[in-house]
Design a protein around this motif. Structure first.
Motif, PDB file in Angstrom:
ATOM      1  N   PHE A 103     -99.287 -37.721 -29.797  1.00  0.00           N
ATOM      2  CA  PHE A 103     -98.601 -38.940 -30.197  1.00  0.00           C
ATOM      3  C   PHE A 103     -97.086 -38.775 -30.346  1.00  0.00           C
ATOM      4  CE2 PHE A 103    -102.780 -38.455 -32.168  1.00  0.00           C
ATOM      5  CZ  PHE A 103    -103.461 -39.518 -31.597  1.00  0.00           C
ATOM      6  N   ASP A 104     -96.591 -37.543 -30.271  1.00  0.00           N
ATOM      7  CA  ASP A 104     -95.191 -37.329 -30.625  1.00  0.00           C
ATOM      8  C   ASP A 104     -94.213 -37.677 -29.511  1.00  0.00           C
ATOM      9  OD1 ASP A 104     -95.418 -35.173 -28.883  1.00  0.00           O
ATOM     10  OD2 ASP A 104     -95.191 -33.624 -30.421  1.00  0.00           O
ATOM     11  N   HIS A 105     -94.715 -37.868 -28.296  1.00  0.00           N
ATOM     12  CA  HIS A 105     -93.814 -38.273 -27.223  1.00  0.00           C
ATOM     13  C   HIS A 105     -94.600 -38.985 -26.120  1.00  0.00           C
ATOM     14  CE1 HIS A 105     -95.511 -34.716 -25.297  1.00  0.00           C
ATOM     15  NE2 HIS A 105     -95.032 -35.175 -24.148  1.00  0.00           N
ATOM     16  N   LEU A 106     -93.881 -39.723 -25.319  1.00  0.00           N
ATOM     17  CA  LEU A 106     -94.433 -40.359 -24.119  1.00  0.00           C
ATOM     18  C   LEU A 106     -93.680 -39.815 -22.919  1.00  0.00           C
ATOM     19  CD1 LEU A 106     -94.622 -44.081 -25.305  1.00  0.00           C
ATOM     20  CD2 LEU A 106     -96.517 -42.465 -25.120  1.00  0.00           C
ATOM     21  N   PRO A 107     -94.367 -39.377 -21.870  1.00  0.00           N
ATOM     22  CA  PRO A 107     -93.670 -38.845 -20.697  1.00  0.00           C
ATOM     23  C   PRO A 107     -92.967 -39.949 -19.912  1.00  0.00           C
ATOM     24  CG  PRO A 107     -96.034 -38.954 -20.289  1.00  0.00           C
ATOM     25  CD  PRO A 107     -95.839 -39.309 -21.731  1.00  0.00           C
ATOM     26  N   VAL A 108     -91.856 -39.590 -19.317  1.00  0.00           N
ATOM     27  CA  VAL A 108     -91.112 -40.481 -18.424  1.00  0.00           C
ATOM     28  C   VAL A 108     -91.254 -39.921 -17.018  1.00  0.00           C
ATOM     29  CG1 VAL A 108     -88.818 -41.313 -17.789  1.00  0.00           C
ATOM     30  CG2 VAL A 108     -89.491 -41.195 -20.201  1.00  0.00           C
ATOM     31  N   PHE A 109     -91.646 -40.771 -16.076  1.00  0.00           N
ATOM     32  CA  PHE A 109     -91.961 -40.302 -14.729  1.00  0.00           C
ATOM     33  C   PHE A 109     -90.888 -40.706 -13.714  1.00  0.00           C
ATOM     34  CE2 PHE A 109     -96.030 -40.504 -16.894  1.00  0.00           C
ATOM     35  CZ  PHE A 109     -96.590 -39.275 -16.554  1.00  0.00           C
TER      36      PHE A 109
END
Length: 322
Positions: free
Chosen positions: A300-306
């Motif tokens: 939950f601590d980050h969301l990946p950027v693609f």
């Protein structure tokens, strides 16, 4: 009373792409220790904001105080912003049927299912917006069932002068420890109140530490027992409640997240731009400050950027400042 001052929000989450900061989400946050002391703040957590659907557990407490008796699954759904799955809609219909009512009695707005997979399946079946599919149908079914139980009018249950509305206001004010001075209308048609993040954190702490047999205990126990009914499969609120034992969580539109731990530690977040994606990453640093095991929070601590289908950056909450 007018409330028109801009809150003094601060940066809570940052998205990077490559070596550059691409986006910054501002907001406010508060974390309370199990004893109720302020552990950390960011921005202006005393400023009034609309908790939106994070109010639902508090509303459910009011309904239980009015005598409503539901199964654990039904009470969880009454507190939910559900994804609109067949199971979610079935339980909402069961609440109505138990009170001798049907979907036609619901006064909430119509909508497609909120969950992405549930919405796609619904549309493939050629279905349109309905009252039951809308994410607040469990709450509205429970509101109506409470009216039937108490002999209150059904067709005006959303009116400001209705006894149910007055009961909800009183209950929310008590649980948050704050007077209700700002009132508007939520997306589904119920009243929504201007409250502080501190008040909302305080209220959720009360739920997780309540004595067994109280409405507060019953609502928290139902939600923690059935996290997939509180949100749905693939939703971060459900996943967080499943990952951290005893944790209670509820989100709300426009970037609201409220969380309480089994020991009474609690936090509340408001993302100023209403961005849903920043809600959970911004909350994680406060959860760490409250002592939650970092290994439990990794998803939950980050969301990946693609970029081109490959991770090239991330959206991450900024470290908490005590």
């Amino acid at each position: 009373m007018t409330h028109n001052a801009f809150p003094t929000h601060t940066a809570l989450a940052v998205q990077t792409r490559g070596e550059l900061v691409e986006s910054i989400h501002y907001g406010s946050l508060v974390a309370l220790s199990p004893s109720g002391d302020t552990l950390l703040t960011r921005g202006e957590p005393a400023a009034l904001m609309y908790p939106r659907s994070a109010l639902k557990p508090l509303i459910a407490v009011a309904l239980c105080r009015a005598g409503l008796s539901l199964t654990s699954q039904q009470l969880a759904l009454a507190s939910a912003s559900h994804s609109g799955s067949a199971t979610h809609q079935k339980i909402a219909a069961e609440i109505l049927a138990g009170a001798g009512l049907s979907e036609a009695d619901l006064g909430n707005s119509t909508d497609l299912p909120y969950g992405v997979a549930e919405r796609e399946e619904w549309l493939r079946a050629g279905l349109g917006p309905t009252h039951l599919a809308q994410n607040c149908s469990g709450k509205h079914a429970a509101l109506l069932a409470t009216c039937v139980l108490n002999g209150w009018p059904l067709n005006s249950y959303l009116d400001a002068s209705h006894p149910l509305t007055a009961l909800i206001r009183t209950t929310v004010a008590e649980l948050t420890g704050e007077p209700i001075t700002a009132i508007s209308t939520d997306g589904c048609g119920t009243e929504v109140f201007g409250l502080s993040l501190t008040g909302m954190a305080r209220a959720f702490s009360t739920l997780t530490t309540a004595a067994e047999g109280t409405p507060e205990y019953d609502v928290a126990a139902a939600m923690r027992s059935h996290p997939t009914l509180v949100a749905g499969l693939g939703r971060d609120v459900t996943a967080l409640m499943e990952a951290v034992p005893g944790l209670l969580a509820k989100d709300g539109f426009e970037g609201i997240q409220v969380i309480a731990l089994a020991d009474g530690g609690a936090l509340a977040v408001k993302i100023s731009d209403g961005g849903d994606r920043a809600r959970m990453p911004a909350a994680v640093p406060a959860l760490l400050a409250l002592g939650v095991d970092s290994a439990l929070l990794t998803p939950f601590d980050h969301l990946p950027v693609f970029g081109g289908g490959h991770p090239v950056g991330e959206l991450r909450g900024l470290p908490a400042i005590h």
